[in-house]
Write a protein that holds these residues in place. Sequence first.
Motif, PDB file in Angstrom:
ATOM      1  N   MET A  62       5.159   0.058  -3.671  1.00 49.13           N
ATOM      2  CA  MET A  62       6.257   0.095  -4.640  1.00 49.13           C
ATOM      3  C   MET A  62       5.663   0.141  -6.039  1.00 49.13           C
ATOM      4  O   MET A  62       4.811  -0.675  -6.385  1.00 49.13           O
ATOM      5  N   LYS A  63       6.113   1.068  -6.816  1.00 47.42           N
ATOM      6  CA  LYS A  63       5.603   1.243  -8.171  1.00 47.42           C
ATOM      7  C   LYS A  63       6.397   0.384  -9.157  1.00 47.42           C
ATOM      8  O   LYS A  63       7.504  -0.055  -8.870  1.00 47.42           O
ATOM      9  N   VAL A  64       5.823   0.157 -10.310  1.00 49.13           N
ATOM     10  CA  VAL A  64       6.508  -0.597 -11.356  1.00 49.13           C
ATOM     11  C   VAL A  64       7.769   0.169 -11.740  1.00 49.13           C
ATOM     12  O   VAL A  64       7.744   1.380 -11.949  1.00 49.13           O
ATOM     13  N   GLY A  65       8.872  -0.561 -11.805  1.00 50.83           N
ATOM     14  CA  GLY A  65      10.143   0.053 -12.174  1.00 50.83           C
ATOM     15  C   GLY A  65      10.874  -0.800 -13.197  1.00 50.83           C
ATOM     16  O   GLY A  65      10.468  -1.931 -13.510  1.00 50.83           O
ATOM     17  N   THR A  66      11.948  -0.266 -13.684  1.00 51.25           N
ATOM     18  CA  THR A  66      12.751  -0.953 -14.695  1.00 51.25           C
ATOM     19  C   THR A  66      13.231  -2.309 -14.195  1.00 51.25           C
ATOM     20  O   THR A  66      13.245  -3.282 -14.947  1.00 51.25           O
ATOM     21  N   ASP A  67      13.615  -2.384 -12.911  1.00 48.01           N
ATOM     22  CA  ASP A  67      14.125  -3.657 -12.386  1.00 48.01           C
ATOM     23  C   ASP A  67      13.090  -4.770 -12.496  1.00 48.01           C
ATOM     24  O   ASP A  67      13.410  -5.890 -12.897  1.00 48.01           O
ATOM     25  N   ALA A  68      11.839  -4.492 -12.181  1.00 49.57           N
ATOM     26  CA  ALA A  68      10.789  -5.510 -12.276  1.00 49.57           C
ATOM     27  C   ALA A  68      10.559  -5.925 -13.729  1.00 49.57           C
ATOM     28  O   ALA A  68      10.424  -7.116 -14.022  1.00 49.57           O
ATOM     29  N   VAL A  69      10.519  -4.970 -14.621  1.00 52.29           N
ATOM     30  CA  VAL A  69      10.279  -5.285 -16.034  1.00 52.29           C
ATOM     31  C   VAL A  69      11.433  -6.113 -16.600  1.00 52.29           C
ATOM     32  O   VAL A  69      11.216  -7.096 -17.314  1.00 52.29           O
ATOM     33  N   VAL A 114       6.737 -13.974  -5.185  1.00 54.22           N
ATOM     34  CA  VAL A 114       6.843 -13.529  -3.792  1.00 54.22           C
ATOM     35  C   VAL A 114       6.954 -12.010  -3.758  1.00 54.22           C
ATOM     36  O   VAL A 114       7.868 -11.442  -4.349  1.00 54.22           O
ATOM     37  N   GLY A 115       6.012 -11.372  -3.062  1.00 51.21           N
ATOM     38  CA  GLY A 115       5.998  -9.908  -2.992  1.00 51.21           C
ATOM     39  C   GLY A 115       5.489  -9.316  -4.285  1.00 51.21           C
ATOM     40  O   GLY A 115       6.076  -8.405  -4.863  1.00 51.21           O
ATOM     41  N   THR A 116       4.363  -9.787  -4.744  1.00 48.35           N
ATOM     42  CA  THR A 116       3.858  -9.478  -6.083  1.00 48.35           C
ATOM     43  C   THR A 116       3.554  -8.009  -6.338  1.00 48.35           C
ATOM     44  O   THR A 116       3.623  -7.557  -7.469  1.00 48.35           O
ATOM     45  N   GLY A 117       3.205  -7.249  -5.297  1.00 50.19           N
ATOM     46  CA  GLY A 117       2.818  -5.856  -5.530  1.00 50.19           C
ATOM     47  C   GLY A 117       1.599  -5.813  -6.432  1.00 50.19           C
ATOM     48  O   GLY A 117       0.591  -6.464  -6.183  1.00 50.19           O
ATOM     49  N   CYS A 118       1.697  -5.092  -7.526  1.00 43.71           N
ATOM     50  CA  CYS A 118       0.584  -4.972  -8.474  1.00 43.71           C
ATOM     51  C   CYS A 118       0.446  -6.190  -9.382  1.00 43.71           C
ATOM     52  O   CYS A 118      -0.494  -6.285 -10.153  1.00 43.71           O
ATOM     53  N   GLY A 119       1.379  -7.133  -9.292  1.00 47.74           N
ATOM     54  CA  GLY A 119       1.305  -8.360 -10.074  1.00 47.74           C
ATOM     55  C   GLY A 119       2.090  -8.343 -11.369  1.00 47.74           C
ATOM     56  O   GLY A 119       1.928  -9.236 -12.196  1.00 47.74           O
TER      57      GLY A 119
END
Length: 147
Positions: A17-24, A41-46
Motif C-alpha cells: 500500500m502506497k502513501v495516500g491522502t488518508d494516511a497523511v 498497527v499495519g505501519t507499511g512504510c511507517g
Amino acid sequence: MSFKFKQFFVDDSNCPMKVGTDAVMLGAWADLTGVTSVLDVGTGCGILALMAAQRSDAQITAIDVHAGAIRQAELNFANSPWYERLNAEASDFNNHMERAGINYDYIISNPPFFINSLKTPSFSRTLARHSDDSLPVELLIAGASRL
C-alpha cells in the motif's frame, strides 16, 4: 515512490500500500498531547509512526505482517531525526497483543477497510486492503481496548 515532508523523507517503494491522502490526514489529525507510547498497527512504510514521532516525544512501536514493508519502515526510521524512538516489528496484531507486555497511550492505524469487495491479483495488496483477509475491524477495536 517517495515523499518529502518538512522534517522527514518517506519511501514506500517496497510496500503493497502506497502513501495516500488518508494516511497523511489521519497522521495530522491524531491528538498526541501528553502521549508517551504509541502503537502503529499495519505501519507499511511507517508514515503514521514518523508523523507521530514528529509531533510527540513518544516511544513508537510499528508493526506490520509484510516483511518488505517492515524493511522499508526500518530504513525510513533510520533516516529520520527520531530513529532512537522508533521500532519496527514484523508481527501481526494478534501476536503482538499476546506478547506486548505493556499498554499504549495511543494506538493508530490506517487499517484494511475493504469488506467483501473485489480483490486484487496481488496477495500482499489484498492483505493490506481487505479487512476480511487480514485484520477484521472487530479484532482491531477489541485489541486496541485491551492494549
